[in-house]
Design an enzyme around this catalytic site. Structure first.
Site, PDB file in Angstrom:
ATOM      1  CG  HIS A  21      -2.161  -0.946   1.074  1.00  0.00           C
ATOM      2  ND1 HIS A  21      -2.893  -0.883   2.271  1.00  0.00           N
ATOM      3  CD2 HIS A  21      -2.693  -1.592  -0.125  1.00  0.00           C
ATOM      4  CE1 HIS A  21      -4.055  -1.905   1.599  1.00  0.00           C
ATOM      5  NE2 HIS A  21      -3.883  -2.308   0.402  1.00  0.00           N
ATOM      6  CG  HIS A  77     -10.231  -7.245  -3.520  1.00  0.00           C
ATOM      7  ND1 HIS A  77     -10.825  -6.073  -3.563  1.00  0.00           N
ATOM      8  CD2 HIS A  77      -9.181  -7.060  -2.678  1.00  0.00           C
ATOM      9  CE1 HIS A  77     -10.231  -5.158  -2.620  1.00  0.00           C
ATOM     10  NE2 HIS A  77      -8.912  -5.896  -2.466  1.00  0.00           N
ATOM     11  CD  GLU A  79      -5.841  -3.143  -2.645  1.00  0.00           C
ATOM     12  OE1 GLU A  79      -6.866  -3.767  -1.793  1.00  0.00           O
ATOM     13  OE2 GLU A  79      -5.272  -2.259  -2.163  1.00  0.00           O
ATOM     14  CG  ASP A  81      -3.195  -6.350  -3.739  1.00  0.00           C
ATOM     15  OD1 ASP A  81      -4.372  -5.837  -4.128  1.00  0.00           O
ATOM     16  OD2 ASP A  81      -3.024  -6.990  -2.616  1.00  0.00           O
ATOM     17  CG  HIS A 146      -9.729  -4.317   2.297  1.00  0.00           C
ATOM     18  ND1 HIS A 146      -8.610  -3.132   2.198  1.00  0.00           N
ATOM     19  CD2 HIS A 146      -9.185  -5.122   1.480  1.00  0.00           C
ATOM     20  CE1 HIS A 146      -7.905  -3.382   1.349  1.00  0.00           C
ATOM     21  NE2 HIS A 146      -8.097  -4.347   0.693  1.00  0.00           N
ATOM     22  CG  ASP A 165      -7.076  -8.471   0.476  1.00  0.00           C
ATOM     23  OD1 ASP A 165      -6.241  -8.748  -0.080  1.00  0.00           O
ATOM     24  OD2 ASP A 165      -7.677  -7.324   0.013  1.00  0.00           O
ATOM     25  CE1 TYR A 193      -2.836  -8.978   4.022  1.00  0.00           C
ATOM     26  CE2 TYR A 193      -5.022  -9.087   4.933  1.00  0.00           C
ATOM     27  CZ  TYR A 193      -4.175  -8.934   3.830  1.00  0.00           C
ATOM     28  OH  TYR A 193      -4.699  -8.822   2.519  1.00  0.00           O
ATOM     29  CG  HIS A 226      -1.811 -10.857   0.147  1.00  0.00           C
ATOM     30  ND1 HIS A 226      -1.276 -10.513  -0.731  1.00  0.00           N
ATOM     31  CD2 HIS A 226      -2.921 -10.158   0.310  1.00  0.00           C
ATOM     32  CE1 HIS A 226      -1.670  -9.504  -1.290  1.00  0.00           C
ATOM     33  NE2 HIS A 226      -2.871  -8.990  -0.729  1.00  0.00           N
TER      34      HIS A 226
HETATM   35 FE1  FEO Z   1      -7.226  -5.545  -0.937  1.00  0.00          FE
HETATM   36 FE2  FEO Z   1      -4.532  -7.699  -1.274  1.00  0.00          FE
HETATM   37  O1  FEO Z   1      -5.906  -6.268  -1.696  1.00  0.00           O
END
Ligand code: FEO
Length: 394
Positions: A21, A77, A79, A81, A146, A165, A193, A226
């Site tokens: 981030h 998701h 995002e 990544d 999130h 996530d 995390y 992750h």
């Molecule tokens: Fe909300 Fe690992 O991205």
């Protein structure tokens, strides 16, 4: 990497990542961007990887099953990544008719990120399913856990939950499963995390876990986006999330300060002595010299935070201001705190710290302690006594 008879991990291991981030979160142990492939009567890609790694990802997919042979994509998701390579896949052989399953907010965001490619977006809601052959995918929205688009995908018939996530860790390891890595490191990274990314959504998480438990789905594997996959006792991390979401603390105290010379440090040490006299587990942290994510994880874990700063230009030092802003924005609950600091003439910092603590919902113990220039032996004795009083309030 085969993780069940029909599911393959096709993600990327990023051993070198040291912040995430932007520079907001430290990642001392790297991270992974987990993408998965379900091979059934159709080939389903579950999530992609961060686009700086798209070349490696495309090579993996071309080796097996071939991008043109992907029949469906799930974007839990968007995002970057996880969804960052979607547009690149669309320009490198993903058939335009391939359905992309995502939440409704996900479809809006995908259209905004990838306005230069044609994608067959198929928004889904909680409870929607698709047959893949012998298995069935079940979608569960995780709105604001999130991002507005976040969702989970469960493979009915296989028992794998793709949690994105949720339940992730910024941890890159030689192993792929939780039973292949050091347990203390794993849970430490999982908590870091949660603290750094998910704490603001704790109330939603508590409700969502209740809903998942009520669904009584048999979960054999939890495959996050992750870190490692939870294979051994996969529900342990779900129970940990429930615990962390309910105003968690372990009873410890963090004495956190920043200072110009040594006076505020001496006050911190005296207060810590008071905590020690009462047998309270505590930590003394100079925020100006410390990793911010690790400090925030300590604050997440603690019951108490005793916060100090010298006064400079009528204000507290910026590392303390940033830490307190983070306590507020992450909506930490069930904490108590206090303020202290040395000063030369105006001495605003301790009062400002107390105000910030109060506005973050931290219960104040005692009045802000301000000590002019250097503390005397008697003033330090008072600070030790304050540490003891704080310990009694825990
Ligand atoms: Fe909300 Fe690992 O991205």
């Amino acid at each position: 990497m085969k993780i069940t008879d029909n599911i393959y991990w096709i993600g990327i291991k990023d051993w070198e990542l040291r912040s995430f981030h932007g520079r907001e979160l430290s990642t001392h142990h790297g991270s992974t961007y987990n993408s998965y492939l379900l091979k059934d009567e159709i080939n389903v890609l579950i999530d992609t990887v961060w686009d700086p790694f798209a070349d490696r990802f495309i090579k993996k997919l071309e080796a097996d099953p071939g991008i043109a042979n992907i029949d469906a994509v799930v974007i839990n998701h968007i995002e970057p990544d996880h969804g960052g390579s979607l547009g690149i896949l669309a320009k490198n052989g993903l058939r335009p008719d391939v359905p992309i399953y995502c939440s409704k907010p996900g479809a809006e965001i995908i259209n905004k990120y990838f306005h230069d490619v044609k994608l067959n977006l198929q928004p889904v809601e909680t409870g929607d399913t698709i047959k893949t052959g012998k298995f069935k995918l079940v979608f569960v929205e995780m709105r604001m856990i999130h991002w507005p688009d976040s969702m989970l995908t469960y493979v009915d018939g296989d028992g794998t939950l793709f949690s994105n996530d949720a339940f992730g860790q910024h941890l890159c390891a030689s192993g792929y499963f939780n039973d292949e890595v050091d347990e203390a490191l794993l849970y430490g990274e999982a908590m870091k995390y949660y603290a750094g990314i998910l704490t603001p959504y704790s109330k939603l998480i508590e409700r969502k876990i209740g809903m998942l438990n009520a669904m009584e789905i048999p979960i054999k594997l939890i495959a996050p986006s992750h870190g490692v996959i939870w294979r051994k006792d996969p529900l342990d991390i779900v129970n940990k999330y429930l615990e962390w979401s309910m105003d968690y603390n372990d009873g410890s105290v963090v004495v956190v300060y920043d200072c110009l010379y040594k006076a505020t440090r001496q006050i911190a040490a005296a207060i810590a002595q008071g905590l020690e006299n009462k047998g309270v587990r505590h930590k003394v942290v100079n925020s100006g010299d410390s990793d911010f994510s690790d400090l925030f994880t300590d604050l997440f874990r603690a019951r108490g935070m005793i916060v100090g700063s010298s006064t400079v230009n009528n204000a507290m030092l910026r590392s303390i201001s940033a830490a307190l802003d983070c306590v507020k924005s992450h909506k930490l609950k069930g904490k108590i705190g206090a303020a202290f600091g040395s000063y030369g003439w105006s001495g605003e910092a301790p009062k400002q710290i107390a105000e910030k603590l109060e506005s973050a919902g931290v219960g104040l113990i005692g009045k802000p302690i301000g000590i002019k220039y250097a503390p005397t032996a008697d003033e330090l004795k008072e600070c030790v006594l304050f540490g003891e009083t704080f310990a009694d309030a825990l």
